[in-house]
Write a protein that holds these residues in place. Structure first.
Motif, PDB file in Angstrom:
ATOM      1  N   THR A 295     -19.746  11.058 -61.019  1.00 18.26           N
ATOM      2  CA  THR A 295     -19.883   9.646 -60.677  1.00 18.26           C
ATOM      3  C   THR A 295     -20.198   9.521 -59.197  1.00 18.26           C
ATOM      4  O   THR A 295     -19.456  10.056 -58.364  1.00 18.26           O
TER       5      THR A 295
ATOM      6  N   VAL B 274     -26.338   9.673 -69.943  1.00 14.74           N
ATOM      7  CA  VAL B 274     -25.626   8.425 -69.671  1.00 14.74           C
ATOM      8  C   VAL B 274     -25.538   7.649 -70.982  1.00 14.74           C
ATOM      9  O   VAL B 274     -26.368   7.840 -71.877  1.00 14.74           O
TER      10      VAL B 274
ATOM     11  N   GLN C  70     -17.932  14.929 -66.006  1.00 12.33           N
ATOM     12  CA  GLN C  70     -18.391  13.643 -65.482  1.00 12.33           C
ATOM     13  C   GLN C  70     -18.698  13.748 -63.990  1.00 12.33           C
ATOM     14  O   GLN C  70     -17.883  14.251 -63.205  1.00 12.33           O
TER      15      GLN C  70
ATOM     16  N   THR D 204     -25.359   9.517 -61.621  1.00 13.32           N
ATOM     17  CA  THR D 204     -24.126   9.362 -62.394  1.00 13.32           C
ATOM     18  C   THR D 204     -24.388   9.629 -63.874  1.00 13.32           C
ATOM     19  O   THR D 204     -25.277   9.023 -64.472  1.00 13.32           O
ATOM     20  N   ALA D 205     -23.638  10.553 -64.438  1.00 14.34           N
ATOM     21  CA  ALA D 205     -23.832  10.942 -65.835  1.00 14.34           C
ATOM     22  C   ALA D 205     -22.768  11.969 -66.200  1.00 14.34           C
ATOM     23  O   ALA D 205     -22.042  12.471 -65.332  1.00 14.34           O
TER      24      ALA D 205
END
Length: 121
Positions: free
Chosen positions: A118, A40, A116, A90-91
């Motif tokens: 999310t 992140v 990605q 998320t990352a």
């Protein structure tokens, strides 16, 4: 050379699931281990899960019981099944493969371009 192509990222609601794939191609004699890492903004890249060609697996504590790593050696592909996702997951997820290109040289690490993930609350 060796290329890793990732797929399967996207947007999912909290509690949902995603499956990531990473296929290695190029000059490959063997792959000793494959794995998934995530990052992140503003933080270091961290281990998610790794799997050796022997089948030995290691998970980060934060994903144990929710994520499952697997690999298809015939396809030089590693997968990450992610269940019960939460916003902390998320990352950008990166694939890593330690690739030996011939019997005469040691393995070298190769990274994918990142995908990605999310998770919305």
């Amino acid at each position: 050379q060796v290329h890793l192509v990732e797929s399967g990222g996207g947007l999912v609601q909290s509690g949902g699931s995603l499956r990531l794939s990473c296929a290695a191609s190029g000059i490959i004699f063997s792959i000793s281990h494959m794995g998934w890492y995530r990052q992140v903004p503003g933080k270091q890249r961290e281990l998610v899960a790794t799997i050796l060609n022997s089948g030995s697996i290691n998970y980060a504590d934060s994903v144990k019981g929710r994520f499952t790593i697997s690999r298809d050696n015939a396809k030089n592909t590693v997968y990450l099944q992610m269940n019960s996702l939460n916003p902390e997951d998320t990352a950008v997820y990166y694939c890593l493969a330690a690739v030996q290109q011939s019997r005469m040289v040691p393995p070298n690490p190769y990274w994918g371009q990142g995908t990605q993930v999310t998770v919305s609350s």
